[in-house]
Write an enzyme that holds these catalytic residues in place. Structure first.
Site, short mmCIF file in Angstrom:
data_model
loop_
_atom_site.label_atom_id
_atom_site.label_comp_id
_atom_site.label_asym_id
_atom_site.label_seq_id
_atom_site.Cartn_x
_atom_site.Cartn_y
_atom_site.Cartn_z
N ILE A 124 -1.44 0.43 -2.50
CA ILE A 124 -1.00 1.60 -1.55
C ILE A 124 0.64 1.40 -1.92
CG2 ILE A 124 -0.60 2.40 0.57
CD1 ILE A 124 -3.44 1.65 1.18
N ASP B 289 -16.70 -0.16 0.47
CA ASP B 289 -15.91 -1.03 1.11
C ASP B 289 -16.26 -1.85 2.06
OD1 ASP B 289 -14.20 0.55 -0.60
OD2 ASP B 289 -12.57 0.78 1.11
N GLY C 149 -2.96 -4.09 3.11
CA GLY C 149 -4.49 -4.58 3.00
C GLY C 149 -5.30 -3.63 3.99
N GLU D 117 -21.99 11.30 10.04
CA GLU D 117 -20.42 11.08 9.57
C GLU D 117 -19.39 11.54 10.89
OE1 GLU D 117 -18.18 10.19 6.77
OE2 GLU D 117 -16.94 10.51 8.55
N ALA E 31 -13.32 3.46 -4.96
CA ALA E 31 -14.34 4.67 -4.72
C ALA E 31 -15.23 4.43 -5.81
CB ALA E 31 -13.33 5.76 -4.77
N HIS F 228 -4.77 9.75 -34.10
CA HIS F 228 -3.49 9.86 -34.26
C HIS F 228 -2.92 11.41 -34.02
CE1 HIS F 228 0.73 8.85 -35.53
NE2 HIS F 228 0.65 10.04 -36.21
N LYS G 9 -2.79 11.25 -4.88
CA LYS G 9 -2.58 11.54 -6.43
C LYS G 9 -2.00 13.15 -6.39
CE LYS G 9 -3.47 8.10 -6.34
NZ LYS G 9 -4.21 7.14 -5.90
P1 NAD Z 1 -3.67 -4.77 -1.28
O1 NAD Z 1 -4.45 -5.82 -1.11
O2 NAD Z 1 -3.69 -4.02 -2.62
O3 NAD Z 1 -2.01 -5.06 -1.14
C1 NAD Z 1 -1.55 -5.64 0.08
C2 NAD Z 1 -0.31 -6.42 -0.48
O4 NAD Z 1 0.50 -6.89 0.63
C3 NAD Z 1 -0.51 -7.85 -1.15
O5 NAD Z 1 0.13 -7.77 -2.35
C4 NAD Z 1 -0.12 -8.98 -0.10
O6 NAD Z 1 0.47 -9.96 -0.77
C5 NAD Z 1 0.89 -8.17 0.67
N1 NAD Z 1 1.05 -8.71 1.96
C6 NAD Z 1 0.19 -8.95 2.78
N2 NAD Z 1 0.76 -9.23 3.96
C7 NAD Z 1 2.01 -9.25 3.83
C8 NAD Z 1 3.01 -9.39 4.78
N3 NAD Z 1 3.19 -9.88 6.23
N4 NAD Z 1 4.49 -9.19 4.26
C9 NAD Z 1 4.53 -8.63 3.07
N5 NAD Z 1 3.56 -8.46 2.22
C10 NAD Z 1 2.23 -8.64 2.74
O7 NAD Z 1 -3.81 -3.54 -0.27
P2 NAD Z 1 -3.49 -2.09 -0.09
O8 NAD Z 1 -2.26 -1.85 -0.87
O9 NAD Z 1 -2.88 -2.08 1.46
O10 NAD Z 1 -4.35 -1.17 -0.44
C11 NAD Z 1 -5.63 -1.49 0.44
C12 NAD Z 1 -6.94 -1.03 -0.44
O11 NAD Z 1 -7.10 0.34 -0.93
C13 NAD Z 1 -6.99 -2.10 -1.63
O12 NAD Z 1 -7.98 -2.99 -1.60
C14 NAD Z 1 -7.08 -0.99 -2.85
O13 NAD Z 1 -8.11 -1.51 -3.64
C15 NAD Z 1 -7.43 0.27 -2.21
N6 NAD Z 1 -6.59 1.26 -2.87
C16 NAD Z 1 -7.09 1.61 -4.35
C17 NAD Z 1 -5.97 2.37 -4.89
C18 NAD Z 1 -6.33 2.88 -6.35
O14 NAD Z 1 -7.64 2.52 -6.84
N7 NAD Z 1 -5.45 3.52 -6.98
C19 NAD Z 1 -5.00 3.38 -4.44
C20 NAD Z 1 -4.67 2.62 -3.05
C21 NAD Z 1 -5.62 1.64 -2.45
#
Ligand code: NAD
Length: 461
Positions: free
Chosen positions: A179, A303, A262, A33, A311, A434, A50
């Site tokens: 996010i 991932d 993303g 790691e 996770a 309930h 969280k």
């Molecule tokens: P995401 O894929 O969930 O969302 C990215 C968003 O950005 C999409 O809605 C997309 O349409 C938009 N987007 C992309 N390019 C853009 C642009 N140029 N302008 C405006 N909008 C644009 O990705 P994330 O929110 O970055 O999260 C990353 C990963 O982390 C996800 O795959 C998710 O599974 C994981 N995550 C999970 C949790 C959870 O389980 N609670 C929380 C946070 C993140």
């Protein structure tokens, strides 16, 4: 040179779970790691965010104290450095927990960066590790957009934002995904002015449209600005603020910009191509149902294989990968992975959404039930919410989608129901206590056949 049954690269939820499972089966595993135990989930993602969400929700409840018959002597407000200190202490405690857990199984953790020198050989600094099986569990990293590079100060990704010592007065979030929506919620509750720019037609494009539309309405009601169907053309830092120009021509001036567009698999620095491992366009490592790559003895979990970036899916893949590698059977079932979004209101779902069913041409039936008709939701003052159930034409459950207080808890039960192949009628026949919001799940299941007890009947004379 050291030799092991299995070498695992990465100590995130996928990697450390795999190591423990291997040790439980009596195998000699080692983890390499480069960062902290627990990976992005524990150090920069799920857990620390969280912790912020928990403080924001408590603040929300304190703000409503009077409504619940509680007099407060002072106006509740966020002390952000104390919130951050609490987050640090939580993550440190959990990291120590993983450390002790691994030690209890005799699993060695080597700190350093691993690269492949051969299919069954890794180099870490000046040490060489060989094993008949090597598991890549290196997680994911930020997708970078050329004209949207974070500077770490004014324009940030969520890693930078998690290190903030104070909150900005205003933020523009690029991307209304997981996010984006979680950060938007807790920052909005903590008093930050929030604008979200989402490229598609609405927030959370991959979530069932009934839920994402409701979330968007709630966000607007809570004072956020949501701009959809356009993307960011340019960001310019000027006089301590960021001027963001959108493709639509609009400009927004905010104190910070958070980029949340993303993540992609973190596979680029492992020398995988040199040993012949097949990768996809985003760097995802292709694997079979046993998580083995095209190179025998090289596996990828979590991932980095690009299947699903959650996770809990990663840790289950870790268990199944080890079990099958040493002759057992896989328990991982990628069809029924629950998704939980800790926005306000919360979202939890499992199975297929309306959009997916329509895209795949699957005929479906649906039932829904509002939180506003649940006694417990009234008692808690949390009546914004909805449970939506989809079944096939034989009543078999295809998807359950929940928005509202404790949605992430309700979806746990729904996951069991889907995994067991239950029908809506069978789910409705399970006795739900309930008063709890889980009664909404039974009512939505009944509603598929139009017999939810707490939905108004059509008076027949
Ligand atoms: P995401 O894929 O969930 O969302 C990215 C968003 O950005 C999409 O809605 C997309 O349409 C938009 N987007 C992309 N390019 C853009 C642009 N140029 N302008 C405006 N909008 C644009 O990705 P994330 O929110 O970055 O999260 C990353 C990963 O982390 C996800 O795959 C998710 O599974 C994981 N995550 C999970 C949790 C959870 O389980 N609670 C929380 C946070 C993140």
């Amino acid at each position: 040179m050291s030799s092991y049954d299995c070498v695992i690269i990465g100590a995130g939820p996928a990697g450390y779970t795999a190591a423990i499972r291997a040790a439980q089966l009596g195998k000699r595993a080692i983890i390499i790691e480069r960062g902290g135990l627990g990976g992005a989930c524990l150090n920069r993602g799920c857990i620390p965010t969280k912790a912020y969400v928990a403080s924001a929700c408590l603040l929300k409840h304190f703000r409503r104290a009077q409504e619940f018959g509680i007099d407060l002597d002072a106006t509740p407000r966020i002390n952000f450095s104390a919130v951050q200190e609490r987050k640090r202490s939580i993550t440190a405690t959990l990291r120590k927990g993983i450390d002790q857990l691994l030690a209890s199984y005799g699993i060695e953790v080597v700190h350093g960066i691993a690269t492949f020198t051969a299919p069954h050989e890794l180099k870490v600094g000046d040490r060489i590790f060989t094993a008949p099986r090597i598991i890549v569990a290196t997680g994911s990293e930020w997708i970078e957009i050329a004209h949207l590079k974070p500077d770490g100060n004014y324009i940030v990704n969520s890693d930078h934002a998690m290190a903030w010592n104070e909150l900005p007065r205003s933020v523009l979030i690029v991307g209304g995904g997981y996010i984006g929506c979680e950060f938007a919620s807790f920052m909005n509750l903590m008093g930050v002015e929030v604008t979200i720019v989402e490229a598609t037609e609405g927030l959370l494009p991959n979530v069932d449209r009934q839920l994402s539309r409701m979330l968007q309405r709630e966000f607007v009601r809570n004072g956020m600005r949501i701009v959809t169907g356009t993307s960011v053309e340019e960001t310019k830092v000027q006089d301590g603020q960021v001027i963001t120009t959108l493709a639509s021509g609009e400009t927004h001036t905010t104190h910070r910009v958070l980029i949340a567009v993303g993540r992609k698999p973190a596979s680029s620095k492992l020398n995988l191509e040199a040993i012949g491992v097949a990768l996809g366009r985003l760097g995802e490592i292709f694997v079979d149902e046993r998580f083995e790559t095209n190179v025998k003895g090289v596996y990828a979990i979590g991932d980095v294989n690009g299947q699903i970036m959650l996770a809990h899916a990663a840790s289950e893949q870790g268990i199944s990968c080890i079990d099958t590698m040493f002759g057992g059977t896989a328990q991982y079932d990628g069809r029924f992975v629950p998704s939980c979004i800790f926005s306000d209101p919360e979202i939890g779902y499992v199975g297929q959404s309306a959009q997916q069913l329509e895209r795949e041409g699957i005929a479906y039936r649906t039932g829904a039930f509002p939180f506003a008709a649940l006694g417990k939701a009234f008692v808690d003052g949390q009546t914004q919410g909805q449970v939506v159930v989809y079944t096939d034409t034989n009543d078999k459950l295809l998807g359950v989608h929940v928005i509202g207080d404790n949605a992430t808890g309700i979806v746990a039960e729904a996951t069991v129901a889907l995994k067991q192949g239950m029908t809506a009628r069978e789910l409705a026949a399970v006795i739900h206590a309930h008063p709890t919001v889980s009664e909404g799940l039974a009512e939505a299941a009944r509603d598929v056949d139009g017999w939810a007890i707490h939905k108004r009947g059509k008076t027949r004379h």
